[in-house]
Design an enzyme around this catalytic site. Structure first.
Site, PDB file in Angstrom:
ATOM      1  N   ASN A 195      58.435  69.165  65.802  1.00 44.52           N
ATOM      2  CA  ASN A 195      57.589  67.991  65.609  1.00 44.52           C
ATOM      3  C   ASN A 195      56.168  68.411  65.230  1.00 44.52           C
ATOM      4  O   ASN A 195      55.920  69.548  64.845  1.00 44.52           O
ATOM      5  CB  ASN A 195      57.570  67.147  66.885  1.00 44.52           C
ATOM      6  CG  ASN A 195      56.905  67.881  68.027  1.00 44.52           C
ATOM      7  OD1 ASN A 195      57.144  69.066  68.227  1.00 44.52           O
ATOM      8  ND2 ASN A 195      56.072  67.198  68.783  1.00 44.52           N
TER       9      ASN A 195
ATOM     10  N   CYS B  98      53.690  69.093  67.090  1.00 48.20           N
ATOM     11  CA  CYS B  98      53.075  70.094  67.967  1.00 48.20           C
ATOM     12  C   CYS B  98      54.046  71.178  68.396  1.00 48.20           C
ATOM     13  O   CYS B  98      53.764  71.917  69.339  1.00 48.20           O
ATOM     14  CB  CYS B  98      52.459  69.410  69.185  1.00 48.20           C
ATOM     15  SG  CYS B  98      51.265  68.127  68.768  1.00 48.20           S
TER      16      CYS B  98
ATOM     17  N   GLU C 241      56.881  71.376  70.026  1.00 50.01           N
ATOM     18  CA  GLU C 241      57.589  71.465  71.302  1.00 50.01           C
ATOM     19  C   GLU C 241      58.901  70.696  71.331  1.00 50.01           C
ATOM     20  O   GLU C 241      59.678  70.842  72.277  1.00 50.01           O
ATOM     21  CB  GLU C 241      56.690  70.991  72.461  1.00 50.01           C
ATOM     22  CG  GLU C 241      56.607  69.493  72.657  1.00 50.01           C
ATOM     23  CD  GLU C 241      55.595  68.829  71.757  1.00 50.01           C
ATOM     24  OE1 GLU C 241      55.215  67.675  72.022  1.00 50.01           O
ATOM     25  OE2 GLU C 241      55.171  69.473  70.774  1.00 50.01           O
TER      26      GLU C 241
END
Length: 960
Positions: free
Chosen positions: A583, A585, A587
């Site tokens: 995604n 970020c 994670e």
């Protein structure tokens, strides 16, 4: 130098003052300056220009050459200083004369004119001593002041309430002095001061003192809360109204009823919330928890989260938490009991939901999910549908990860037109511009990350997307980018082999393959290319491409390095699809397809709240995780879905991502240095406990509510938990050097999972928590501290942040004084170079760039063995080199990490080496603007440098 300060002082020549707009850098005439005697005069920017010119000439001489050079410097400096003063004018349109002089000082320091700045500082101090002597010699009674009411009438300043307010704010806070705050407040008052400025004055007075005593951050928050109460109560009652904290403890219940009524009428709150047993909920509110905030946390809520009508906030902190809790309890049977349970967890700061949940829970459009992952098809309709989907998903605060690997590459054949493709880059440019156009409902900048697999023929152009040079039509300056790297590529790098790039239309199955199956298919296509059976391909040396990947990371902070195979091999949902990207970020690792847009619902446990000197409070942690998992699971059913593919995916798999924050705070409370084996063990043990209870909580929910629909065939259904899936990765790679030890009853939990099932396909993911950690007043996510003393800049303004734990330890050893504050500023918040600080404290409070990156990787690897998704792992390299980066990222891969996030370098920003009081501002609440916690790319020549995402900038952190 004698004329430098005199020229800026409004007392000099005040009678002949020209309008502010008449100067070359004039601000609006509406801006005013508070004189030291309390009088108010128009702000005249030309005075700054004159003062700067005299300051330079006094130091450098008055030759013609110097005059010409100084003129150009002063023009730019004046513009910067005026911009700093006026850019946040919404917080007040008056400046104290000291504010202006502080900004001049900071401007000189920031631009490297240290000799001039030093002379300027010395002269200011001399003038201050002279004024103090004059005041002492001719002390007279201060003139009575009046406040200007909303209707324009004047009333005597209520000195009694001001004193009571400040005393209440200081109550119980060691080191906070009421007299000092009042003195600083009165310095900023003038006859006829408006109500808003009067409310702001004590806040900013306390805020200037944070650098010397961290408890002033809590005092500032309490004063800000008074301003918020006045704003909310006046709005709801329709007449001037205010209440102290003590008075509010009695009034909160009545306020809560009025707040909900008004919010429903204004269409800010779902009418269903009005049908709860409001008396029961109001009785459960805990007004004393308003005192838990520090200034940055409450200011962040005030600026970005609290409900408002026309800019007027009417939502107080405990009402905010209860609104979110009610919104998450809508489908519960005893929803009042659950709402109280959820409220208690949120308001205690033991757990915090993600930003979209806090924004939208209990509203008419409850888009509560944090992350959306899509895969873009290789046709025009599909590409532009994906871009439209991005816009719809971003509108309500979702962060986006797009897999672009299927889109054919540059030079590939287009059958419908018999032409050649322009490749993936032009479409990425459109996606970039869409993210800027749709700015998450006006609350923050749209945020998207594009992923491309390393064998794509356009990968080298993809690496250049964030460069500041070249054809701007083939650059995406606002989009994040990430490499989706298969293990086979890393093996070719290690063996110094050849790597072949393909266009995906000629090798369509590579997109869905991983592990040994990918290797077999890839080598088959390489053989076909060698026989001339594939038209679009190119061969490169794997090491050369790897070096270029690291070089771009070095120069621009992008693309990030993420690993395809561990994400898929360890995915519990391999039976139901393929993980094609992460995604925004890095994670989230969920399946995507044409029919399913992956959705993840995030929240984070505050690890600091669950440790004491004796260690981890496992009983409290278990209770927190159990309730948190219920809240996150509720998001799936309550959520407002903007596209059907997201709804279909979320209801079928029900993934959630429980993470952590406050990791380094917890280490410091336990007296564990981050760069130590003990810290690595704590990372392992704490994540094991969270994993155990998260999985157990999902089993409990499955027993109550049923398994998630795609459970059968998953790793869960076969009794393969995250700790077990490590063996699958080790088998695929031929080994994995990672500690496999465990301390909890995994055998018993494994049996429960098989027998009862899981409510959620995925349970854990560690997000950046860039904003929600500010709300809770803890270090973000799993990050080491960037600095121990710095100015944090975000949408809420500029704030002095001091590591309170460090200050407590220094006080205990008699080391906290003005010299120490000065040293911390000089060394950019680092303790390592300060001789007076003992070695044990240097190790305990080491900042990010004093910690070798392998310690971060080791700790992350130990966490990763328990996590069914991934973690946002920033890597800090103090003295980057090609060799260092190569070693660091190869280590991350060898340790089995699924993803990495930003690469950060020490030189991105520096703390101002001058007074932070000037940065914090006074009544105008403006600052000289140092993004001291922003961590950008590694140092490169200025023309090639690009700005990376700021650690403390919520405008570009969409996850939390």
């Amino acid at each position: 130098m004698s004329l430098i300060v005199e020229t800026i002082r409004p007392e000099v020549g005040a009678g002949n003052r020209t309008p502010a707009s008449s100067g070359p850098h004039g601000a609006e005439p509406a801006f005013q300056v508070i004189r030291r005697n309390g009088a108010v005069t128009p702000f005249d920017a030309s005075k700054i220009t004159v003062a700067l010119t005299k300051a330079f000439l006094a130091v450098e001489g008055n030759t013609a050459a110097a005059s010409r050079r100084v003129h150009d410097i002063v023009e730019d400096l004046t513009a910067q200083i005026v911009a700093s003063l006026t850019r946040r004018s919404g917080t007040g349109r008056t400046f104290h004369i000291e504010d202006i002089q502080d900004q001049v000082e900071l401007g000189l320091m920031r631009c490297g004119h240290h000799k001039v700045a030093r002379a300027y500082v010395l002269y200011r101090e001399e003038r201050a001593r002279e004024r103090s002597a004059v005041r002492a010699a001719s002390a007279t009674a201060a003139p009575a002041l009046r406040t200007r009411n909303a209707d324009g009438t004047l009333s005597p300043l209520d000195e009694g309430r001001l004193g009571e307010l400040v005393r209440e704010a200081a109550d119980g806070l060691e080191g906070v002095d009421v007299v000092t705050i009042l003195a600083e407040t009165r310095r900023n008052l003038y006859d006829g001061i408006g109500e808003d400025e009067l409310a702001l004055a004590p806040i900013l007075a306390a805020r200037t003192l944070i650098e010397t005593e961290p408890n002033y951050a809590a005092a500032s928050a309490r004063l800000l809360n008074d301003r918020l109460r006045r704003e909310a109560l006046t709005f709801l009652s329709g007449r001037p109204d205010q209440a102290t904290q003590a008075e509010m403890s009695v009034r909160y219940a009545d306020y809560f009823h009025a707040y909900l009524r008004r919010g429903i009428v204004a269409e800010q709150i779902d009418p269903e919330l009005g049908r709860f047993d409001l008396a029961r909920l109001a009785a459960a509110l805990k007004p004393e928890r308003d005192l838990k905030f520090d200034y940055l946390g409450l200011q962040t809520l005030y600026d970005r989260y609290f409900l408002h009508v026309g800019g007027t906030r009417f939502e107080l902190p405990q009402a905010f938490f209860m609104r979110v809790a009610m919104g998450l309890a809508l489908r519960e049977i005893d929803r009042e009991a659950r709402a109280i349970e959820f409220y208690d967890l949120l308001s205690s700061f033991r757990f915090m939901a993600s930003t979209p949940t806090l924004f939208n829970a209990g509203t008419l459009r409850p888009q509560l999910s944090s992350c959306f992952l899509t895969t873009v098809p290789d046709d025009l309709d599909g590409i532009f549908k994906s871009i439209k989907d991005n816009a719809l998903l971003a509108k309500y605060s979702g962060g986006l990860g797009n897999d672009w690997t299927r889109v054919r590459g540059l030079g590939a054949h287009i059958k419908g037109t018999n032409g050649e493709s322009q490749g993936v880059v032009p479409f990425l440019k459109v996606a970039n511009d869409t993210a800027i156009a749709v700015n998450q409902g006006g609350k923050r900048k749209g945020a998207v990350c594009a992923y491309l697999e390393t064998w794509h023929i356009d990968v080298e152009e993809f690496l250049d997307l964030r460069k500041n040079t070249g054809d701007d039509r083939r650059r995406t300056h606002d989009m994040n980018t990430a490499n989706w790297v298969p293990d086979l590529f890393m093996e070719r790098v290690e063996s110094d082999g050849v790597w072949t790039l393909f266009s995906p239309d000629e090798v369509p199955d590579l997109h869905d393959l991983y592990g040994p199956a990918f290797k077999t298919a890839y080598e088959t296509y390489e053989a076909k290319a060698a026989r001339g059976e594939i038209k679009v391909f190119r061969q490169v040396r794997a090491v050369d491409l790897w070096r270029r990947m690291l070089t771009m990371l070095f120069e621009t902070g992008h693309p990030w390095i993420t690993f395809k195979d561990p994400c898929n091999i360890r995915s519990p949902q391999g039976h139901a699809g393929v993980v094609h990207s992460s995604n925004l970020c890095t994670e989230i690792t969920l399946n995507t397809s044409d029919d399913e847009v992956a959705v993840c619902n995030l929240g984070s446990v505050n690890l600091l709240a669950h440790v004491s000197g004796g260690g981890l409070d496992r009983e409290m942690l278990a209770a927190t995780v159990r309730t948190a998992m219920r809240m996150l699971d509720n998001v799936v059913d309550i959520n407002f879905y903007t596209i059907p593919e997201a709804r279909r995916s979320n209801l079928r798999h029900r993934p959630v991502g429980l993470g952590i924050m406050g990791f380094q705070d917890a280490l410091q409370r336990l007296r564990i240095a981050y760069a130590s084996e003990e810290a690595v063990r704590f990372a392992d043990e704490s994540m094991e406990a969270i994993s155990f209870h998260a999985i157990s909580g999902s089993v409990d929910l499955a027993a109550e509510r049923g398994r998630y629909p795609s459970f059968e065939g998953s790793l869960w259904s076969r009794g393969i938990l995250p700790i077990d899936s490590l063996e699958r990765l080790a088998e695929a790679r031929g080994g994995l050097d990672l500690d496999r030890s465990a301390t909890l009853d995994w055998g018993g939990l494994r049996a429960r999972v098989i027998a009862t099932g899981m409510r959620n396909s995925n349970c854990m993911a560690i997000a950046p928590t860039a904003t929600i950690s500010n709300i809770c007043g803890v270090s973000q996510s799993i990050e080491p501290a960037y600095q121990n003393l710095f100015v944090k800049s975000n949408m809420s303004g500029d704030f002095t942040v001091v590591n309170a734990a460090l200050v407590r330890d220094l006080k205990a050893r008699g080391l906290w004084d003005e010299v120490m504050v000065s040293d911390l500023k000089y060394y950019d918040g680092s303790v390592g170079s300060i001789d007076r600080i003992p070695d044990d404290l240097k190790a305990l409070y080491a900042t990010a760039f004093e910690i070798e990156p392998q310690w971060l990787i080791e700790a992350a690897a130990r966490r990763q063995k328990w996590i069914d998704q991934a973690q946002s792992l920033n890597l800090y390299v103090a003295n980057p080199s090609g060799r260092k980066l190569d070693e660091t990222y190869r280590l991350a891969w060898r340790c089995g990490l699924k993803t990495t996030y930003y690469l950060r370098s020490r030189s991105a920003t520096h703390v101002e080496k001058s007074t932070l009081k000037g940065v914090d501002g006074r009544l105008n609440a403006v600052a000289a603007g140092v993004h001291a916690s922003s961590a950008g790319p590694i140092v490169v020549p200025e023309e090639a440098r690009a700005l990376a995402c700021a650690l403390d900038d919520p405008t570009c952190e969409a996850c939390q």
